[in-house]
Design a protein around this motif. Structure first.
Motif, PDB file in Angstrom:
ATOM      1  N   ARG A   1      20.438   3.338   8.874  1.00 41.09           N
ATOM      2  CA  ARG A   1      20.906   2.142   8.170  1.00 41.09           C
ATOM      3  C   ARG A   1      22.173   2.433   7.357  1.00 41.09           C
ATOM      4  O   ARG A   1      23.090   1.615   7.314  1.00 41.09           O
ATOM      5  CB  ARG A   1      19.804   1.581   7.273  1.00 41.09           C
ATOM      6  N   ARG A   2      22.192   3.590   6.733  1.00 36.57           N
ATOM      7  CA  ARG A   2      23.378   3.957   5.946  1.00 36.57           C
ATOM      8  C   ARG A   2      24.623   4.042   6.839  1.00 36.57           C
ATOM      9  O   ARG A   2      25.728   3.658   6.438  1.00 36.57           O
ATOM     10  CB  ARG A   2      23.158   5.299   5.243  1.00 36.57           C
ATOM     11  N   GLN A   3      24.448   4.552   8.043  1.00 32.65           N
ATOM     12  CA  GLN A   3      25.588   4.639   8.970  1.00 32.65           C
ATOM     13  C   GLN A   3      26.135   3.249   9.296  1.00 32.65           C
ATOM     14  O   GLN A   3      27.349   3.001   9.230  1.00 32.65           O
ATOM     15  CB  GLN A   3      25.166   5.341  10.264  1.00 32.65           C
ATOM     16  N   VAL A   4      25.225   2.331   9.640  1.00 29.09           N
ATOM     17  CA  VAL A   4      25.653   0.978  10.001  1.00 29.09           C
ATOM     18  C   VAL A   4      26.287   0.277   8.810  1.00 29.09           C
ATOM     19  O   VAL A   4      27.338  -0.382   8.946  1.00 29.09           O
ATOM     20  CB  VAL A   4      24.458   0.156  10.530  1.00 29.09           C
TER      21      VAL A   4
ATOM     22  N   LEU B   1      18.376   9.329  -2.468  1.00 24.77           N
ATOM     23  CA  LEU B   1      18.676  10.664  -1.968  1.00 24.77           C
ATOM     24  C   LEU B   1      19.517  10.668  -0.697  1.00 24.77           C
ATOM     25  O   LEU B   1      19.967  11.722  -0.263  1.00 24.77           O
ATOM     26  CB  LEU B   1      17.375  11.430  -1.708  1.00 24.77           C
ATOM     27  N   VAL B   2      19.697   9.509  -0.085  1.00 18.38           N
ATOM     28  CA  VAL B   2      20.447   9.418   1.170  1.00 18.38           C
ATOM     29  C   VAL B   2      21.743   8.667   0.913  1.00 18.38           C
ATOM     30  O   VAL B   2      21.715   7.499   0.497  1.00 18.38           O
ATOM     31  CB  VAL B   2      19.625   8.698   2.266  1.00 18.38           C
ATOM     32  N   GLY B   3      22.866   9.324   1.127  1.00 15.92           N
ATOM     33  CA  GLY B   3      24.155   8.699   0.832  1.00 15.92           C
ATOM     34  C   GLY B   3      25.222   9.075   1.845  1.00 15.92           C
ATOM     35  O   GLY B   3      25.022   9.941   2.704  1.00 15.92           O
ATOM     36  N   VAL B   4      26.363   8.426   1.735  1.00 16.29           N
ATOM     37  CA  VAL B   4      27.470   8.642   2.668  1.00 16.29           C
ATOM     38  C   VAL B   4      28.530   9.512   2.010  1.00 16.29           C
ATOM     39  O   VAL B   4      28.918   9.300   0.856  1.00 16.29           O
ATOM     40  CB  VAL B   4      28.095   7.298   3.088  1.00 16.29           C
ATOM     41  N   VAL B   5      28.994  10.506   2.764  1.00 20.39           N
ATOM     42  CA  VAL B   5      30.138  11.327   2.353  1.00 20.39           C
ATOM     43  C   VAL B   5      31.359  10.733   3.066  1.00 20.39           C
ATOM     44  O   VAL B   5      31.474  10.833   4.292  1.00 20.39           O
ATOM     45  CB  VAL B   5      29.949  12.811   2.727  1.00 20.39           C
ATOM     46  N   ARG B   6      32.234  10.122   2.304  1.00 21.16           N
ATOM     47  CA  ARG B   6      33.358   9.386   2.880  1.00 21.16           C
ATOM     48  C   ARG B   6      34.540  10.319   3.196  1.00 21.16           C
ATOM     49  O   ARG B   6      35.050  10.982   2.300  1.00 21.16           O
ATOM     50  CB  ARG B   6      33.796   8.276   1.935  1.00 21.16           C
ATOM     51  N   ARG B   7      34.929  10.300   4.476  1.00 19.89           N
ATOM     52  CA  ARG B   7      36.114  11.059   4.894  1.00 19.89           C
ATOM     53  C   ARG B   7      36.940  10.194   5.832  1.00 19.89           C
ATOM     54  O   ARG B   7      36.711   8.992   5.933  1.00 19.89           O
ATOM     55  CB  ARG B   7      35.703  12.397   5.534  1.00 19.89           C
ATOM     56  N   GLU B   8      37.869  10.816   6.549  1.00 21.53           N
ATOM     57  CA  GLU B   8      38.876  10.030   7.277  1.00 21.53           C
ATOM     58  C   GLU B   8      38.457   9.523   8.656  1.00 21.53           C
ATOM     59  O   GLU B   8      39.226   8.820   9.306  1.00 21.53           O
ATOM     60  CB  GLU B   8      40.160  10.875   7.434  1.00 21.53           C
ATOM     61  N   SER B   9      37.253   9.854   9.133  1.00 20.69           N
ATOM     62  CA  SER B   9      36.892   9.418  10.496  1.00 20.69           C
ATOM     63  C   SER B   9      36.407   7.973  10.552  1.00 20.69           C
ATOM     64  O   SER B   9      36.152   7.451  11.628  1.00 20.69           O
ATOM     65  CB  SER B   9      35.827  10.356  11.085  1.00 20.69           C
TER      66      SER B   9
END
Length: 333
Positions: free
Chosen positions: A171-174, A324-332
């Motif tokens: 869900r976090r990905q979407v 505890l579940v999160g997104v690490v934001r980068r350039e992709s």
């Protein structure tokens, strides 16, 4: 002093070297309360034990206390990647802090029956990632073994399980891709069947998040860890209008990045990609990979508390996974 390799060092050897009785050795090394033993004697005993490399017998300690200090983890037939390695290290450290010894048994297709494994060790608790038959659970209870089943992404069956919602990862990905404006998504599934335990709930999370957001179902492709194979999937995604891909994990995501480059395309302009786990190569990818990560130290701490509660016959703590579940934001993306 016994020669190395001839026999096991015993408490009698420690007692002779320290010039004390075996009872004194036992009192000192087991920190037995209400014993008037001087600091000098305690120091001599500990120095003698360290010099001889004396390790108290686990079997004898179990007979003396009526309780094993071993926690047995029955690991499924999984590839031992960075994420699993981190989980094992955190569990070992956390259990050691409460005086428990962590033993891991990796699974494989040629393994002997589960009952033979735990009966050979007679642990205080068993941590497993699959359910047991009623007969197995009854046998463990009769032997005084606490059972903790960590059921990833499934409904708990026994009341003390650690449920780590792999669906939340999907869900976090979407959510992240949708917030970036992507409305047609793909899912890059691994080609290793041993990973289905994680793949299915993560894909379920992607599908449910797409439904909740009014998006079409994800276009699922099985992606091998090869640039050529990944390029074939990228072609099909592009032909169906996919602009963002949720990868099973960072390794699969890196394969997708390689496939995109092989086709002369760029990320994220032609295809956005998000992985899972935040392995070290994710930060070095071109471009650096956006990924979903779980706080494994917090997960391990919860599991340690769950094991401790189970060995005492008490209710386990409530697991709050959302934070505890999160997104690490980068350039992709």
């Amino acid at each position: 002093m016994p020669e190395s390799g001839t026999r096991r060092v015993t408490s009698a050897d420690v007692a002779r070297l320290a010039g004390v009785s075996r009872a004194t050795v036992s009192y000192v090394l087991n920190d037995t309360p209400r014993q008037t033993i001087s600091a000098d004697t305690r120091s001599r005993v500990r120095t003698a034990a360290a010099t001889l490399g004396y390790a108290p017998s686990a079997a004898a300690r179990t007979l003396r206390t009526g309780r094993s200090d071993v926690v047995l983890l029955l690991l499924p037939d999984w590839p031992i990647g960075p994420e699993v390695g981190t989980m094992l290290a955190n569990l070992s450290t956390g259990l050691a802090r409460i005086g428990l010894t962590f033993v891991v048994h990796p699974g494989n297709r040629e393994d002997r029956p589960i009952s033979e494994i735990w009966k050979a060790i007679t642990p205080a608790a068993v941590i497993a990632y699959a359910d047991f038959s009623p007969d197995e659970m009854a046998a463990m209870r009769s032997a005084g073994v606490a059972l903790v089943v960590a059921l990833f992404g499934r409904e708990p069956l026994h009341g003390r399980e650690l449920e780590i919602p792999q669906q939340l990862v999907g869900r976090r990905q979407v959510e992240h891709l949708a917030a970036a404006g992507h409305t047609r998504l793909g899912y890059a599934s691994p080609d290793d069947e041993r990973l289905q335990f994680f793949t299915e709930p993560r894909l379920d999370g992607v599908r449910s998040a797409c439904r909740a957001g009014g998006l079409p179902p994800p276009a699922v492709e099985t992606v091998a860890l090869s640039a050529e194979a990944a390029a074939d999937s990228v072609r099909r995604w592009r032909a169906s209008g996919v602009t963002g891909v949720c990868a099973y994990n960072d390794e699969v995501a890196l394969a997708v990045l390689a496939g995109v480059r092989l086709l002369g395309l760029t990320v994220p302009a032609d295809l956005a990609v998000i992985g899972v786990d935040d392995i070290p190569p994710a930060r070095l990818a071109a471009p650096p990979l956006t990924t979903v990560t779980t706080d494994q130290s917090a997960v391990a701490a919860h599991l340690v508390e769950t094991v401790l509660a189970a060995t005492k016959g008490e209710p386990g703590p409530v697991f709050q996974a959302a934070e505890l579940v999160g997104v690490v934001r980068r350039e992709s993306v």
